[in-house]
Write an enzyme that holds these catalytic residues in place. Structure first.
Site, PDB file in Angstrom:
ATOM      1  N   TYR A  75      56.650  74.570 -48.078  1.00 55.37           N
ATOM      2  CA  TYR A  75      57.815  74.710 -48.985  1.00 55.37           C
ATOM      3  C   TYR A  75      58.979  75.486 -48.383  1.00 55.37           C
ATOM      4  CZ  TYR A  75      54.609  74.155 -52.943  1.00 55.37           C
ATOM      5  OH  TYR A  75      53.484  73.434 -53.897  1.00 55.37           O
ATOM      6  N   HIS A  89      50.798  77.349 -59.093  1.00 57.23           N
ATOM      7  CA  HIS A  89      49.919  76.554 -58.282  1.00 57.23           C
ATOM      8  C   HIS A  89      48.513  76.633 -59.148  1.00 57.23           C
ATOM      9  CE1 HIS A  89      47.876  73.966 -55.642  1.00 57.23           C
ATOM     10  NE2 HIS A  89      48.797  73.263 -55.394  1.00 57.23           N
ATOM     11  N   GLY A  90      47.734  75.886 -59.082  1.00 54.83           N
ATOM     12  CA  GLY A  90      46.221  75.734 -59.494  1.00 54.83           C
ATOM     13  C   GLY A  90      45.517  76.590 -58.377  1.00 54.83           C
ATOM     14  N   THR A 122      41.933  73.273 -63.190  1.00 58.88           N
ATOM     15  CA  THR A 122      41.069  72.698 -64.219  1.00 58.88           C
ATOM     16  C   THR A 122      40.248  71.624 -63.486  1.00 58.88           C
ATOM     17  OG1 THR A 122      43.022  72.975 -65.681  1.00 58.88           O
ATOM     18  CG2 THR A 122      41.363  71.197 -66.236  1.00 58.88           C
ATOM     19  N   ASP A 204      28.065  46.284 -24.588  1.00 62.49           N
ATOM     20  CA  ASP A 204      29.136  45.790 -25.318  1.00 62.49           C
ATOM     21  C   ASP A 204      29.704  44.443 -24.713  1.00 62.49           C
ATOM     22  OD1 ASP A 204      31.679  45.637 -26.681  1.00 62.49           O
ATOM     23  OD2 ASP A 204      32.839  47.004 -25.302  1.00 62.49           O
TER      24      ASP A 204
HETATM   25  C1  SPV Z   1      36.356  49.418 -27.692  1.00 64.24           C
HETATM   26  O1  SPV Z   1      36.309  50.549 -28.384  1.00 64.24           O
HETATM   27  O2  SPV Z   1      35.235  48.696 -28.095  1.00 64.24           O
HETATM   28  C2  SPV Z   1      37.307  48.619 -27.043  1.00 64.24           C
HETATM   29  C3  SPV Z   1      38.282  49.699 -26.484  1.00 64.24           C
HETATM   30  O3  SPV Z   1      37.435  47.509 -26.964  1.00 64.24           O
HETATM   31  S1  SPV Z   1      37.963  49.808 -24.773  1.00 64.24           S
HETATM   32  O4  SPV Z   1      36.571  50.477 -24.874  1.00 64.24           O
HETATM   33  O5  SPV Z   1      38.504  50.886 -24.455  1.00 64.24           O
HETATM   34  O6  SPV Z   1      37.710  48.538 -24.245  1.00 64.24           O
HETATM   35 MG    MG Z   2      35.593  46.596 -27.592  1.00 66.09          MG
END
Ligand code: SPV
Ligand code: MG
Length: 431
Positions: A75, A89-90, A122, A204
């Site tokens: 503020y 203010h609440g 409220t 992955d």
């Molecule tokens: C993921 O998070 O799966 C990515 C980013 O592709 S990395 O792991 O940095 O490639």
């Molecule tokens: Mg990835």
């Protein structure tokens, strides 16, 4: 006549607000501040109506003399310019992140000789219903999907955090912190291929298929409202990608990021330690263009991820590719690096911005983790993704507890490191 000030950060006026105005009127002329979008999204939900609409709502409340825009969470500027005698203010700001705002008002009241008035907050069935309706609206695909583009227009840099489940989604949805210039929260969520796979105990390598990825997306969406960026790996075959674009769009995902690799994809953090093949510019551009052609709304974004720096192909290759991807229709580019400092990312962004001042740039500063969001923004970067930290935090904690219980033949020794379930379930909303 004394000046009374209150600030509203709401899309719906309900009996709680009317009560505050009624109380405020007892002390003098009432000015209501309407919090700007920029300030609102730092600690509250994304507004469901425009600032103009919010101003009109407040203007029409009987007893309101003036309406001003408050464009900072704290503020200080309001006290400097309006010199209110009272701020009302609440009581809801006595707890949680809002307590920082209360402290700021108390300090300013002391400094300017004003008085702070708190009225009981409220919260009844009708207010709860209004609240829930707003949350539901924000969570709906058609409202959620376009919010990433809106954030790009408002935020100096959009901060995205990795999630891989309903619970991690809730943490990112609800975490608000006090920092240097007020309060802050994450803008959205990243569903990482690495973490989504790891959570399933899988590598992955595009092994976890889109049906499973959609399961994760749905789990997250069920309990959150923030926009989602999906890590779409390579996007797969173009013939499949076009279908997936429509599926993701319909689900309410805001963006998919696809990377310019082909064949068996491995995680970028392995760099050149494993065999990885980059797609040709032509093929990848065709995939981007086909995806853009397939999408039905203007909201959805296809972001092209360039692996040239990861694969040590050089800066020129990265720039040539990214420019081509934008030409092919990409709504943004992601430039990735596994260097320990951000220099090559900065060099890339500075060069890219010379010829392209607007296309959003996304980065994932996992290895160059010393860089701050502000430094990234200063080099023209628009989205920062913290891609795997939630999972990396959980894993050692879980491994430790598993070992300690086994070693001690009981759980007492580890108990002090554990959060009581009562605390955890506070995160979970009851219907
Ligand atoms: C993921 O998070 O799966 C990515 C980013 O592709 S990395 O792991 O940095 O490639
Ligand atoms: Mg990835």
């Amino acid at each position: 006549m004394k000046k009374v000030y209150t600030c509203f950060c709401t899309d719906v006026i309900h009996e709680g607000h009317l009560n505050i105005i009624r109380e405020a009127r007892k002390y003098g002329e009432v000015t209501v501040g309407v919090l700007s979008d920029e300030a609102t999204i730092r600690f509250n939900r994304f507004p469901t109506i425009s600032l103009e609409e919010r101003i009109n709502l407040v203007k029409n409340i009987p007893g309101v003399k003036d309406v001003v825009i408050q464009d900072e969470v704290m503020y200080d500027r309001i006290f400097e310019t309006l010199h209110p005698d009272y701020v009302i203010h609440g009581t809801n700001w006595q707890e949680g992140a809002l307590a920082a705002i209360r402290s700021n008002v108390m300090e300013n009241c002391r400094k300017y000789g004003a008085q702070m008035i708190e009225v009981p907050y409220t919260y009844n069935e009708s207010v709860k219903k209004i609240d829930e309706r707003t949350v539901d609206r924000l969570a709906m695909p058609e409202f959620r999907r376009g919010r990433l583009r809106k954030l790009l227009a408002i935020r100096p840099i959009v901060k995205i955090m990795e999630v891989h489940s309903g619970l991690t989604g809730l943490i990112v949805e609800k975490t608000v912190v006090q920092e240097r210039d007020g309060l802050d929260q994450y803008d959205g969520m990243w569903i990482s291929s690495l973490c989504d796979s790891t959570d399933r105990g899988k590598p992955d390598i595009e092994l976890v298929d889109m049906t499973s990825r959609l399961r994760t997306i749905d789990d997250v969406m069920e309990v959150t409202t923030k926009p989602i960026i999906l890590d779409g790996d390579t996007g797969g075959l173009t013939e499949h990608f076009v279908y997936n674009v429509r599926t993701l769009e319909r689900a309410g995902v805001s963006a998919v990021i696809i990377e310019d690799k082909t064949g068996l994809k491995k995680n970028s953090l392995f760099g050149t330690e494993v065999k990885q093949t980059q797609d040709t510019i032509e093929n990848f551009c065709n995939k981007i263009a086909a995806g853009k052609k397939a999408q039905r709304t203007d909201d959805f974004m296809i972001i092209a991820r360039c692996e040239s720096l990861i694969l040590e192909k050089g800066m020129d290759d990265a720039l040539t590719r990214c420019r081509a991807y934008v030409k092919a229709g990409a709504d943004g580019i992601m430039i990735h690096s596994r260097k320990k400092d951000p220099k090559e990312i900065f060099d890339f962004c500075d060069a890219f911005r010379k010829t392209d001042p607007t296309t959003p740039i996304v980065v994932v500063p996992t290895s160059y983790n010393q860089v701050t969001a502000e430094e990234l923004a200063a080099h023209g970067i628009n989205i920062v993704i913290y891609a795997n930290q939630m999972m990396r935090a959980a894993y050692p904690a879980m491994q430790n507890v598993a070992e300690e219980i086994l070693k001690n033949h009981r759980s007492m020794e580890i108990e002090k490191q554990l959060m009581p379930f009562k605390e955890i379930i506070k995160l979970i909303d009851e219907i």
